[in-house]
Write a protein that holds these residues in place. Structure first.
Motif, short mmCIF file in Angstrom:
data_model
loop_
_atom_site.label_atom_id
_atom_site.label_comp_id
_atom_site.label_asym_id
_atom_site.label_seq_id
_atom_site.Cartn_x
_atom_site.Cartn_y
_atom_site.Cartn_z
N VAL A 129 -1.76 -5.19 -5.94
CA VAL A 129 -2.92 -4.49 -6.49
C VAL A 129 -3.00 -3.10 -5.87
O VAL A 129 -2.79 -2.94 -4.65
N VAL A 130 -3.31 -2.12 -6.69
CA VAL A 130 -3.57 -0.76 -6.22
C VAL A 130 -5.05 -0.47 -6.45
O VAL A 130 -5.53 -0.52 -7.58
N GLN A 131 -5.77 -0.17 -5.38
CA GLN A 131 -7.17 0.24 -5.48
C GLN A 131 -7.24 1.76 -5.27
O GLN A 131 -6.66 2.29 -4.32
N TYR A 132 -7.97 2.43 -6.16
CA TYR A 132 -7.99 3.90 -6.10
C TYR A 132 -9.31 4.42 -6.64
O TYR A 132 -10.15 3.67 -7.16
N VAL A 163 10.55 -2.18 -1.60
CA VAL A 163 11.12 -3.53 -1.54
C VAL A 163 12.64 -3.46 -1.47
O VAL A 163 13.29 -4.26 -0.76
N GLY A 164 13.22 -2.49 -2.16
CA GLY A 164 14.68 -2.36 -2.17
C GLY A 164 15.28 -1.95 -0.85
O GLY A 164 16.50 -2.03 -0.66
N ASP A 165 14.45 -1.50 0.10
CA ASP A 165 14.94 -1.12 1.43
C ASP A 165 14.85 -2.25 2.44
O ASP A 165 15.16 -2.05 3.61
N ARG A 166 14.44 -3.45 1.99
CA ARG A 166 14.22 -4.55 2.92
C ARG A 166 14.93 -5.82 2.43
O ARG A 166 15.20 -5.98 1.26
N GLU A 180 2.95 -2.73 2.48
CA GLU A 180 1.68 -2.21 1.96
C GLU A 180 1.40 -0.80 2.47
O GLU A 180 1.01 0.09 1.70
N ILE A 181 1.60 -0.60 3.77
CA ILE A 181 1.31 0.71 4.37
C ILE A 181 2.27 1.78 3.84
O ILE A 181 1.84 2.89 3.44
N GLU A 182 3.55 1.47 3.82
CA GLU A 182 4.53 2.45 3.36
C GLU A 182 4.34 2.79 1.88
O GLU A 182 4.43 3.96 1.48
N ALA A 183 4.07 1.78 1.07
CA ALA A 183 3.88 2.01 -0.36
C ALA A 183 2.65 2.88 -0.61
O ALA A 183 2.66 3.76 -1.47
N LYS A 184 1.59 2.65 0.15
CA LYS A 184 0.36 3.46 -0.01
C LYS A 184 0.63 4.93 0.32
O LYS A 184 0.21 5.83 -0.41
N ILE A 185 1.33 5.17 1.43
CA ILE A 185 1.62 6.55 1.84
C ILE A 185 2.48 7.25 0.79
O ILE A 185 2.20 8.40 0.39
N LYS A 186 3.53 6.58 0.34
CA LYS A 186 4.43 7.21 -0.62
C LYS A 186 3.75 7.42 -1.98
O LYS A 186 3.99 8.45 -2.63
N GLN A 204 -2.33 -3.76 -1.88
CA GLN A 204 -2.36 -5.11 -1.31
C GLN A 204 -1.38 -6.01 -2.06
O GLN A 204 -1.43 -6.11 -3.29
N LEU A 205 -0.50 -6.66 -1.31
CA LEU A 205 0.40 -7.65 -1.90
C LEU A 205 -0.38 -8.95 -2.09
O LEU A 205 -0.87 -9.53 -1.13
N LYS A 206 -0.48 -9.41 -3.32
CA LYS A 206 -1.24 -10.63 -3.61
C LYS A 206 -0.37 -11.87 -3.48
O LYS A 206 -0.81 -12.90 -2.98
N SER A 207 0.86 -11.79 -3.97
CA SER A 207 1.75 -12.95 -3.93
C SER A 207 3.19 -12.45 -3.89
O SER A 207 3.57 -11.57 -4.68
N VAL A 208 3.96 -12.98 -2.95
CA VAL A 208 5.39 -12.62 -2.84
C VAL A 208 6.17 -13.92 -2.68
O VAL A 208 5.96 -14.67 -1.72
#
Length: 229
Positions: A129-132, A163-166, A180-186, A204-208
């Motif tokens: 989820v992206v909150q903005y 995700v592709g870097d991990r 979550e933190i890295e995706a928000k910054i980028k 926020q990652l809801k389900s992985v």
């Protein structure tokens, strides 16, 4: 038809009533005044601002409340909910959403969104989820043709990159907070670059999970790791 026949025809036709041009002018002016008043008054809700456009170009920004503008559609007002918390969902959809860009329109699109390749060439199913919020209403309306749709495309691109870097273990287990933190910054950096007028509050990652076909095997591997530890 001679002149006598023509005269009799004129007499047979019903006579039109005399028009009262004075009354007509009064009615016309009253209608113009009513339309002018109705098109010059507008109200902005408490959670929004009004962006006034004159002949399609930005003119001014108005605060919440009862406001005045030029009548007869010379000025047009766009309400922008700058204080409303917005969100977009990826890989799933909450029922009853009023925002058409909150989630993909069908289950096929949702499945495509959440299926991602990790850095060790495995597949993970990621729902997030992206909150903005709208930070700059001028940029939001005029800089990008469709900022909500652009945000969806940008968020999916950023999440696939992160995700592709991990490894799949990192994505599914211990690396979620870092993702979550890295995706928000980028994502915020990309939004600023495009001048979309948006502020990213939270990712926020809801389900992985691992794909359903290998979920049982993945659970067994994780259980074996925990037992070994």
């Amino acid at each position: 038809m001679d002149s006598d026949d023509l005269q009799r025809l004129k007499e047979a036709l019903p006579k039109l009533p005399d028009l009262n041009w004075g009354l007509f002018k009064v009615i016309f002016l009253a209608l113009v005044a009513i339309v002018g008043i109705l098109t010059s008054i507008y109200t902005i809700p408490a959670e929004s601002v009004g962006v006034v456009m004159r002949f399609g170009e930005y003119s001014s920004t108005s605060d919440p409340g009862l406001r005045m503008k030029l009548p007869f559609f010379i000025d047009q007002v766009e309400e922008v909910p700058v204080k409303r918390k917005l969100k977009q969902e990826f890989g799933f959809a909450t029922a009853g959403a009023t925002n058409p860009y909150q989630s993909s329109k069908n289950s096929r699109g949702q499945e495509s969104e959440k299926s991602m390749v990790t850095g060790d060439s495995n597949v993970a199913l990621v729902e997030w989820v992206v909150q903005y919020h709208i930070e700059d209403p001028i940029n939001f309306l005029f800089k990008v043709r469709n900022p909500d749709e652009t945000l969806r495309d940008s968020s999916e691109s950023i999440m696939r990159e992160v995700v592709g870097d991990r490894s799949v273990d990192e994505v599914i287990t211990f690396g979620r907070q870092e993702i979550e933190i890295e995706a928000k910054i980028k994502l915020q950096e990309l939004v600023n670059k495009y001048e979309m007028g948006l502020g990213i509050d939270l990712i926020q990652l809801k389900s992985v999970n691992a794909p359903r076909e290998v979920q049982a095997s993945f659970n067994e591997v994780e259980a074996a790791k925990q037992e070994l530890e």
